[in-house]
Design a protein around this motif. Structure first.
Motif, PDB file in Angstrom:
ATOM      1  N   GLY A  98       9.332   1.176  26.243  1.00 10.93           N
ATOM      2  CA  GLY A  98       8.895   0.029  27.032  1.00 10.93           C
ATOM      3  C   GLY A  98       7.666  -0.593  26.413  1.00 10.93           C
ATOM      4  O   GLY A  98       7.357  -0.361  25.236  1.00 10.93           O
ATOM      5  N   THR A  99       6.960  -1.360  27.205  1.00  8.23           N
ATOM      6  CA  THR A  99       5.761  -2.027  26.714  1.00  8.23           C
ATOM      7  C   THR A  99       4.538  -1.492  27.446  1.00  8.23           C
ATOM      8  O   THR A  99       4.641  -0.929  28.537  1.00  8.23           O
ATOM      9  CB  THR A  99       5.851  -3.546  26.904  1.00  8.23           C
ATOM     10  OG1 THR A  99       5.994  -3.833  28.307  1.00  8.23           O
ATOM     11  CG2 THR A  99       7.046  -4.118  26.150  1.00  8.23           C
ATOM     12  N   ILE A 100       3.393  -1.654  26.825  1.00 11.96           N
ATOM     13  CA  ILE A 100       2.106  -1.317  27.422  1.00 11.96           C
ATOM     14  C   ILE A 100       1.291  -2.604  27.437  1.00 11.96           C
ATOM     15  O   ILE A 100       1.019  -3.167  26.373  1.00 11.96           O
ATOM     16  CB  ILE A 100       1.408  -0.201  26.627  1.00 11.96           C
ATOM     17  CG1 ILE A 100       2.215   1.100  26.728  1.00 11.96           C
ATOM     18  CG2 ILE A 100      -0.019   0.006  27.123  1.00 11.96           C
ATOM     19  CD1 ILE A 100       1.651   2.256  25.927  1.00 11.96           C
ATOM     20  N   PRO A 101       0.950  -3.108  28.622  1.00 12.43           N
ATOM     21  CA  PRO A 101       0.362  -4.455  28.717  1.00 12.43           C
ATOM     22  C   PRO A 101      -0.820  -4.709  27.786  1.00 12.43           C
ATOM     23  O   PRO A 101      -0.942  -5.802  27.229  1.00 12.43           O
ATOM     24  CB  PRO A 101      -0.051  -4.537  30.192  1.00 12.43           C
ATOM     25  CG  PRO A 101       0.921  -3.641  30.894  1.00 12.43           C
ATOM     26  CD  PRO A 101       1.165  -2.507  29.945  1.00 12.43           C
ATOM     27  N   GLY A 134       3.763  -4.572  21.103  1.00 14.78           N
ATOM     28  CA  GLY A 134       4.789  -3.724  20.517  1.00 14.78           C
ATOM     29  C   GLY A 134       5.634  -3.007  21.550  1.00 14.78           C
ATOM     30  O   GLY A 134       5.537  -3.232  22.755  1.00 14.78           O
ATOM     31  N   VAL A 135       6.495  -2.121  21.045  1.00 14.96           N
ATOM     32  CA  VAL A 135       7.365  -1.298  21.883  1.00 14.96           C
ATOM     33  C   VAL A 135       6.911   0.147  21.736  1.00 14.96           C
ATOM     34  O   VAL A 135       6.710   0.637  20.615  1.00 14.96           O
ATOM     35  CB  VAL A 135       8.840  -1.466  21.479  1.00 14.96           C
ATOM     36  CG1 VAL A 135       9.730  -0.513  22.277  1.00 14.96           C
ATOM     37  CG2 VAL A 135       9.282  -2.914  21.691  1.00 14.96           C
ATOM     38  N   TRP A 136       6.784   0.822  22.876  1.00 12.57           N
ATOM     39  CA  TRP A 136       6.153   2.124  22.917  1.00 12.57           C
ATOM     40  C   TRP A 136       7.041   3.170  23.576  1.00 12.57           C
ATOM     41  O   TRP A 136       7.879   2.858  24.414  1.00 12.57           O
ATOM     42  CB  TRP A 136       4.839   2.043  23.712  1.00 12.57           C
ATOM     43  CG  TRP A 136       3.798   1.204  23.044  1.00 12.57           C
ATOM     44  CD1 TRP A 136       3.737  -0.160  23.024  1.00 12.57           C
ATOM     45  CD2 TRP A 136       2.706   1.679  22.279  1.00 12.57           C
ATOM     46  NE1 TRP A 136       2.649  -0.566  22.288  1.00 12.57           N
ATOM     47  CE2 TRP A 136       1.989   0.541  21.828  1.00 12.57           C
ATOM     48  CE3 TRP A 136       2.230   2.952  21.948  1.00 12.57           C
ATOM     49  CZ2 TRP A 136       0.852   0.650  21.043  1.00 12.57           C
ATOM     50  CZ3 TRP A 136       1.092   3.059  21.177  1.00 12.57           C
ATOM     51  CH2 TRP A 136       0.416   1.916  20.729  1.00 12.57           C
ATOM     52  N   ASP A 153      -1.511   5.747  29.708  1.00  8.74           N
ATOM     53  CA  ASP A 153      -2.594   6.719  29.806  1.00  8.74           C
ATOM     54  C   ASP A 153      -2.210   8.093  29.277  1.00  8.74           C
ATOM     55  O   ASP A 153      -2.985   9.049  29.408  1.00  8.74           O
ATOM     56  CB  ASP A 153      -3.053   6.841  31.260  1.00  8.74           C
ATOM     57  CG  ASP A 153      -3.603   5.522  31.786  1.00  8.74           C
ATOM     58  OD1 ASP A 153      -4.252   4.802  30.995  1.00  8.74           O
ATOM     59  OD2 ASP A 153      -3.364   5.209  32.975  1.00  8.74           O
ATOM     60  N   SER A 154      -1.032   8.202  28.692  1.00 11.70           N
ATOM     61  CA  SER A 154      -0.577   9.492  28.192  1.00 11.70           C
ATOM     62  C   SER A 154      -1.140   9.748  26.795  1.00 11.70           C
ATOM     63  O   SER A 154      -1.176   8.852  25.948  1.00 11.70           O
ATOM     64  CB  SER A 154       0.956   9.527  28.136  1.00 11.70           C
ATOM     65  OG  SER A 154       1.397  10.699  27.469  1.00 11.70           O
ATOM     66  N   ILE A 181      -5.166  -0.393  16.950  1.00 13.62           N
ATOM     67  CA  ILE A 181      -5.148   0.532  18.093  1.00 13.62           C
ATOM     68  C   ILE A 181      -5.405   1.948  17.582  1.00 13.62           C
ATOM     69  O   ILE A 181      -4.541   2.554  16.934  1.00 13.62           O
ATOM     70  CB  ILE A 181      -3.794   0.461  18.829  1.00 13.62           C
ATOM     71  CG1 ILE A 181      -3.522  -0.966  19.299  1.00 13.62           C
ATOM     72  CG2 ILE A 181      -3.775   1.436  20.004  1.00 13.62           C
ATOM     73  CD1 ILE A 181      -2.108  -1.190  19.772  1.00 13.62           C
ATOM     74  N   SER A 182      -6.557   2.477  17.867  1.00  8.96           N
ATOM     75  CA  SER A 182      -6.927   3.809  17.381  1.00  8.96           C
ATOM     76  C   SER A 182      -6.615   4.899  18.406  1.00  8.96           C
ATOM     77  O   SER A 182      -6.659   6.088  18.081  1.00  8.96           O
ATOM     78  CB  SER A 182      -8.413   3.846  17.034  1.00  8.96           C
ATOM     79  OG  SER A 182      -9.210   3.526  18.163  1.00  8.96           O
TER      80      SER A 182
END
Length: 361
Positions: free
Chosen positions: A126-129, A133-135, A140-141, A182-183
């Motif tokens: 899915g997506t993370i707002p 990209g697609v995750w 929060d995981s 994104i780190s």
């Protein structure tokens, strides 16, 4: 219903990919073709979007050179990302109709095509707002991991750039950068998630089907690619190695090249390479298959003519006398740096570099 033509191009040098987007975009804008989806793989390359921060490339220039990774700045959105073999890159060249002229909706639709494809492999994504990209995994995981990058460009509702789905990608190359800035999270691939390699043609067909479904398009068959060969002829070794360059006649472009030509009916690439070498230089000898195959658009014609080229190498003695064919009006033996500086196309330069390595020059 508008049409969707899907081109499966295999390896495409990154700068050739930019040219493909340009000429297909012009053809789409002029109504000379329907919507197009280019599916391909790039050699190792880092691309910087409009929002990119250079410090997100954490590897030194020396490290990038040793890994064979190039760097390009682009007009897509987003930060720094990586492309490389085993990663399916998709460039939708769509002219969005009035009812779909919404940037956010377009990005969501591209994401949805990837999400549906992954679902066919039993992978929930899915997506993370806050992150593009697609995750896989939740925001929060600690094990949230990106499997596909999204970076698009729209100009008057004509789309370019697109997505990069990690299929069998060499994931350690992502350590050269902070992916998309994104780190806090990692990256993954279909291969890593499933525990085995996945056939790229299989993934290509699934994602092409979902693009047609999501965007409401009717699939159309692409014209076959023109098959060609290129041959790098080398004499000497080490610092004394010299590459033969041929100059095309003015009416044929007037630029320098190595030996090139089309396959004739019924020919295999190796046969065509040996024939072209004889016809353009007068040399009869064995050729070495470089296992280098790549696709590109010829010139800037609209709509473009697509070519798949096979690279070969050959060696000759120092006393060989070149006999020019009809296509060329001059030749020179030059050192490798000069050859690379004169050759106008990335694929020919790559052919020369591979030839020197293959022939031990």
């Amino acid at each position: 219903m508008n049409t969707l033509t899907v081109y499966r191009l295999g390896r495409v040098e990154y700068e050739d990919g930019l040219q493909l987007m340009k000429v297909f975009g012009e053809a789409r804008r002029q109504g000379l073709c329907g919507d197009v989806l280019l599916l391909l793989e790039h050699p190792p390359v880092l691309t910087l979007g409009r929002a990119a921060k250079r410090f997100n490339i954490v590897a030194s220039d020396e490290r990038l050179a040793s890994e064979g990774v190039e760097t390009f700045e682009t007009d897509r959105g987003g930060d720094v990302t990586y492309h490389g073999p085993g990663q399916l890159v998709g460039y939708p060249i769509f002219l969005l109709p009035e009812g779909r002229q919404d940037v956010r909706r377009y990005v969501r639709d591209v994401e949805q095509c990837v999400i549906r494809t992954l679902a066919e492999y039993g992978i929930t994504s899915g997506t993370i707002p806050k992150w593009p990209g697609v995750w896989i995994g939740q925001e929060d995981s600690p094990d949230a991991r990106k499997i596909a990058a999204i970076g698009v460009h729209l100009a008057r509702w004509l789309t370019s750039h697109g997505f990069a789905l990690n299929v069998n990608t060499h994931l350690p190359h992502f350590n050269l950068i902070v992916p998309c800035g994104i780190s806090e999270a990692g990256v993954t691939s279909l291969q890593k998630e499933l525990g085995h390699a996945v056939p790229m043609p299989e993934v290509e067909e699934k994602i092409a089907r979902h693009f047609a479904d999501v965007f409401g398009l009717q699939r159309a068959e692409p014209a076959p690619l023109t098959s060609t060969v290129c041959v790098t002829l080398v004499r000497g070794t080490g610092p004394e190695a010299r590459v033969l360059l041929l100059r095309r006649r003015p009416e044929r472009g007037g630029f320098w090249q190595i030996v090139t030509g089309r396959l004739e009916a019924g020919e295999q690439p190796r046969e065509a390479a040996a024939r072209e070498l004889f016809e353009e230089t007068g040399l009869r000898t064995d050729v070495v298959d470089l296992e280098y195959r790549h696709a590109f658009a010829v010139g800037s014609v609209v709509p473009p003519r697509l070519v798949e080229e096979n690279g070969f190498a050959a060696r000759c003695s120092g006393d060989f006398e070149v006999r020019l064919g009809d296509e060329h009006d001059a030749y020179e033996w030059v050192d490798v740096p000069t050859a690379l500086a004169r050759l106008p196309f990335r694929g020919l330069r790559e052919g020369v570099q591979r030839s020197i390595r293959a022939l031990g020059g």
